[in-house]
Design a protein around this motif. Sequence first.
Motif, PDB file in Angstrom:
ATOM      1  N   HIS A   4     -19.580 -96.902  29.318  1.00 24.97           N
ATOM      2  CA  HIS A   4     -21.000 -95.387  29.887  1.00 24.97           C
ATOM      3  C   HIS A   4     -20.671 -95.289  30.957  1.00 24.97           C
ATOM      4  O   HIS A   4     -20.017 -95.867  31.822  1.00 24.97           O
ATOM      5  CB  HIS A   4     -22.396 -96.516  30.115  1.00 24.97           C
ATOM      6  N   GLU A   5     -20.683 -93.804  31.370  1.00 25.53           N
ATOM      7  CA  GLU A   5     -20.729 -93.716  32.957  1.00 25.53           C
ATOM      8  C   GLU A   5     -21.903 -93.448  33.766  1.00 25.53           C
ATOM      9  O   GLU A   5     -22.916 -92.463  32.864  1.00 25.53           O
ATOM     10  CB  GLU A   5     -20.458 -92.101  32.256  1.00 25.53           C
ATOM     11  N   LEU A   6     -22.574 -93.740  34.736  1.00 27.55           N
ATOM     12  CA  LEU A   6     -23.981 -94.167  35.534  1.00 27.55           C
ATOM     13  C   LEU A   6     -24.052 -94.084  36.349  1.00 27.55           C
ATOM     14  O   LEU A   6     -23.241 -93.860  37.178  1.00 27.55           O
ATOM     15  CB  LEU A   6     -23.706 -95.856  34.952  1.00 27.55           C
ATOM     16  N   ASN A   7     -25.066 -93.000  37.094  1.00 30.12           N
ATOM     17  CA  ASN A   7     -25.434 -92.975  38.499  1.00 30.12           C
ATOM     18  C   ASN A   7     -25.658 -94.570  39.218  1.00 30.12           C
ATOM     19  O   ASN A   7     -27.336 -94.186  38.525  1.00 30.12           O
ATOM     20  CB  ASN A   7     -26.175 -91.126  38.125  1.00 30.12           C
ATOM     21  N   CYS A   8     -25.487 -95.360  39.478  1.00 32.67           N
ATOM     22  CA  CYS A   8     -26.590 -95.809  40.169  1.00 32.67           C
ATOM     23  C   CYS A   8     -26.310 -96.121  41.799  1.00 32.67           C
ATOM     24  O   CYS A   8     -26.362 -97.033  42.830  1.00 32.67           O
ATOM     25  CB  CYS A   8     -24.886 -97.247  40.537  1.00 32.67           C
ATOM     26  N   THR A  74     -30.482 -98.523  40.353  1.00 34.43           N
ATOM     27  CA  THR A  74     -29.862 -99.348  40.722  1.00 34.43           C
ATOM     28  C   THR A  74     -29.102 -99.762  39.213  1.00 34.43           C
ATOM     29  O   THR A  74     -29.349-100.008  37.554  1.00 34.43           O
ATOM     30  CB  THR A  74     -31.084-100.882  40.778  1.00 34.43           C
ATOM     31  N   LEU A  75     -27.608-100.361  39.066  1.00 36.48           N
ATOM     32  CA  LEU A  75     -27.073-101.545  37.404  1.00 36.48           C
ATOM     33  C   LEU A  75     -27.554-101.351  37.093  1.00 36.48           C
ATOM     34  O   LEU A  75     -27.648-101.672  35.669  1.00 36.48           O
ATOM     35  CB  LEU A  75     -25.244-101.680  38.417  1.00 36.48           C
ATOM     36  N   VAL A  76     -27.984-103.231  37.346  1.00 29.34           N
ATOM     37  CA  VAL A  76     -29.456-103.583  36.482  1.00 29.34           C
ATOM     38  C   VAL A  76     -30.280-102.781  35.348  1.00 29.34           C
ATOM     39  O   VAL A  76     -30.194-103.226  34.255  1.00 29.34           O
ATOM     40  CB  VAL A  76     -29.958-104.721  37.143  1.00 29.34           C
ATOM     41  N   ALA A  77     -30.945-102.193  36.313  1.00 31.21           N
ATOM     42  CA  ALA A  77     -31.969-101.083  35.145  1.00 31.21           C
ATOM     43  C   ALA A  77     -31.108-100.623  34.267  1.00 31.21           C
ATOM     44  O   ALA A  77     -31.349 -99.907  33.356  1.00 31.21           O
ATOM     45  CB  ALA A  77     -32.192-100.253  36.261  1.00 31.21           C
ATOM     46  N   ARG A  78     -30.005 -99.955  34.974  1.00 32.16           N
ATOM     47  CA  ARG A  78     -28.899 -99.111  34.207  1.00 32.16           C
ATOM     48  C   ARG A  78     -28.958 -99.716  32.903  1.00 32.16           C
ATOM     49  O   ARG A  78     -28.802 -98.861  31.350  1.00 32.16           O
ATOM     50  CB  ARG A  78     -28.205 -98.206  34.314  1.00 32.16           C
ATOM     51  N   VAL A  79     -28.076-101.062  33.262  1.00 36.42           N
ATOM     52  CA  VAL A  79     -27.910-101.369  31.489  1.00 36.42           C
ATOM     53  C   VAL A  79     -29.199-101.931  31.221  1.00 36.42           C
ATOM     54  O   VAL A  79     -28.857-102.405  29.535  1.00 36.42           O
ATOM     55  CB  VAL A  79     -27.345-103.020  31.846  1.00 36.42           C
ATOM     56  N   VAL A  80     -30.332-102.378  31.551  1.00 36.04           N
ATOM     57  CA  VAL A  80     -31.745-102.382  30.804  1.00 36.04           C
ATOM     58  C   VAL A  80     -32.046-101.216  29.479  1.00 36.04           C
ATOM     59  O   VAL A  80     -32.275-101.607  28.780  1.00 36.04           O
ATOM     60  CB  VAL A  80     -32.568-102.907  31.130  1.00 36.04           C
ATOM     61  N   SER A  81     -31.753-100.132  30.052  1.00 39.74           N
ATOM     62  CA  SER A  81     -32.193 -99.013  29.599  1.00 39.74           C
ATOM     63  C   SER A  81     -31.160 -98.609  28.707  1.00 39.74           C
ATOM     64  O   SER A  81     -31.608 -97.832  27.298  1.00 39.74           O
ATOM     65  CB  SER A  81     -32.033 -97.410  30.900  1.00 39.74           C
ATOM     66  N   LEU A  82     -30.195 -99.131  28.964  1.00 33.15           N
ATOM     67  CA  LEU A  82     -28.813 -98.702  27.344  1.00 33.15           C
ATOM     68  C   LEU A  82     -29.151 -99.977  26.178  1.00 33.15           C
ATOM     69  O   LEU A  82     -29.381-100.162  25.253  1.00 33.15           O
ATOM     70  CB  LEU A  82     -27.953 -98.626  27.930  1.00 33.15           C
ATOM     71  N   GLY A  83     -30.585-100.655  26.108  1.00 33.97           N
ATOM     72  CA  GLY A  83     -30.641-101.870  25.877  1.00 33.97           C
ATOM     73  C   GLY A  83     -29.737-102.846  25.255  1.00 33.97           C
ATOM     74  O   GLY A  83     -29.808-104.067  24.824  1.00 33.97           O
TER      75      GLY A  83
END
Length: 257
Positions: A4-8, A74-83
């Motif tokens: 996954h490419e994420l904007n953090c 934030t990275l932790v929020a992005r991880v949660v958003s991916l389930g």
Amino acid sequence: MRIHELNCGTLAVPGGEAVFGSSHFVCRCLLIELEDRLVAVDTGIGLGDIESPGLRLGEDWVARVGPVLDPGETLVARVVSLGLDPRDVSDVVLTHHHRDHVGGLADLPWARVHATSACRSAVEAGDGGVVPAQWAHGVRWAPAPVPAARWRGHASWALDGLPASVRLVALAGHSPGHAGVLVEDALRGRELLHVGDAVHHRAQLTRTAPPAVEAFAASSQHDETARLRTQRLLAELADEGSVRLVSSHDPVPLDRP
């Protein structure tokens, strides 16, 4: 493996449209799903940075770069958003130690952190760009990377406990021990190289970068000769098209017009 490419961390640089041709930049991180865990490449801006930006990012840097400071990025929020569960992020691989790449480390204190020996030495010495508050939680360093087979003529390192499909590649010049993170993307049938800050803007790979972009790259460099040599290597890879290149900050992926 899934990548996954994420904007953090969106950076709304004042005057960016006029100077750089873009109204905003990103802090691009990778999240690699392995069978039994998650691995992050860089961590962008973290929750602590948002709560105390003056202390952890620096007032001058905030004024100059214009971070949006959105907890949802934030990275932790992005991880949660991916389930997915942030607790499953077992390892973080750093391209380098600058504030917009390491702010989320404190949100993942259990994760082992991988970096080149030169990068780690810069952190421990408090070398240029290190903000002590971002490291105050007590980073959990992984064992030092081990030299692996050279990649296209450049040094590379295997990472303790991680598969051979994920490794560091020397992309010197921007900061002490700066490296790219190479991932063998079996799903897409080619390698992906996160180049960190070796290239800030895709125009640097086509030799048409606005003077302001080159001036910015020069202003934040550690070794000009090494930086320009790395930039030439990445331009050649872009011409070949055999490796997918992603940078930390250009909002448009490097391999797309």
